[in-house]
Design a protein around this motif. Structure first.
Motif, PDB file in Angstrom:
ATOM      1  N   HIS A   4       0.850  -1.189   0.000  1.00 30.11           N
ATOM      2  CA  HIS A   4       0.000   0.000   0.000  1.00 30.11           C
ATOM      3  C   HIS A   4       0.888   1.242   0.000  1.00 30.11           C
ATOM      4  O   HIS A   4       2.047   1.177   0.403  1.00 30.11           O
ATOM      5  N   TRP A  23      -5.393  -2.024   6.871  1.00 27.45           N
ATOM      6  CA  TRP A  23      -4.539  -2.850   6.018  1.00 27.45           C
ATOM      7  C   TRP A  23      -3.845  -3.959   6.797  1.00 27.45           C
ATOM      8  O   TRP A  23      -3.191  -4.810   6.203  1.00 27.45           O
ATOM      9  N   ALA A 114       3.179  -0.866   4.158  1.00 33.77           N
ATOM     10  CA  ALA A 114       2.729   0.488   3.826  1.00 33.77           C
ATOM     11  C   ALA A 114       3.963   1.322   3.492  1.00 33.77           C
ATOM     12  O   ALA A 114       4.855   1.478   4.327  1.00 33.77           O
ATOM     13  N   LYS A 131       5.800   1.064  -5.551  1.00 35.86           N
ATOM     14  CA  LYS A 131       4.751   0.043  -5.392  1.00 35.86           C
ATOM     15  C   LYS A 131       4.561  -0.733  -6.689  1.00 35.86           C
ATOM     16  O   LYS A 131       4.489  -1.961  -6.688  1.00 35.86           O
TER      17      LYS A 131
END
Length: 140
Positions: A4, A23, A114, A131
């Motif tokens: 994420h 998450w 994250a 990402k």
């Protein structure tokens, strides 16, 4: 592994940590170049390390291997290059650093990561490129 992106800017602590909890992040990887000045608020490196542990029960790591090159970041922030040129330069830098392989070597055991970046209403963040590259490596 789920990956994420989350911005350290233009957000509240409630929203920031709520997203990490939703998450079920077990790693918060801070990929910012500069994360110690007062403008970072609750996301200053040392504060964020404390809060991530206490609130999200995750590991916090600041790893400059994934930060953009300072000169390219400044050029992007000052409008001297557009997003596409900045993203292309960042991709090249990551490839030269062998950063994707090193990411999985260092952090491959985490389930939900994250990536902390610097997206705002008016600019995009390098972590969206990171990402994408990490997700491409996962499916390859």
């Amino acid at each position: 592994m789920n990956i994420h992106t989350i911005s350290a800017y233009e957000t509240s602590a409630e929203r920031f940590f709520g997203r990490l909890e939703a998450w079920e992040a077990d790693l918060v990887l801070d990929a910012r170049l500069k994360n110690t000045n007062q403008l970072a608020g609750f996301t200053k490196r040392d504060d964020l390390a404390f809060f991530v542990d206490r609130i999200a029960h995750a590991r916090y790591v600041h790893d400059k291997l994934f930060a953009p090159a300072p000169t390219m970041l400044e050029r992007y922030l000052h409008g001297n290059i557009d997003w596409d040129a900045y993203a292309d330069s960042y991709r090249r830098d990551l490839r030269e650093r062998d950063a994707v392989a090193l990411f999985f070597e260092r952090y491959g055991g985490f389930l939900s990561v994250a990536l902390v970046g610097t997206e705002t209403r008016s600019r995009r963040s390098h972590v969206e490129v990171l990402k994408q590259m990490l997700e491409e490596a996962l499916v390859a």
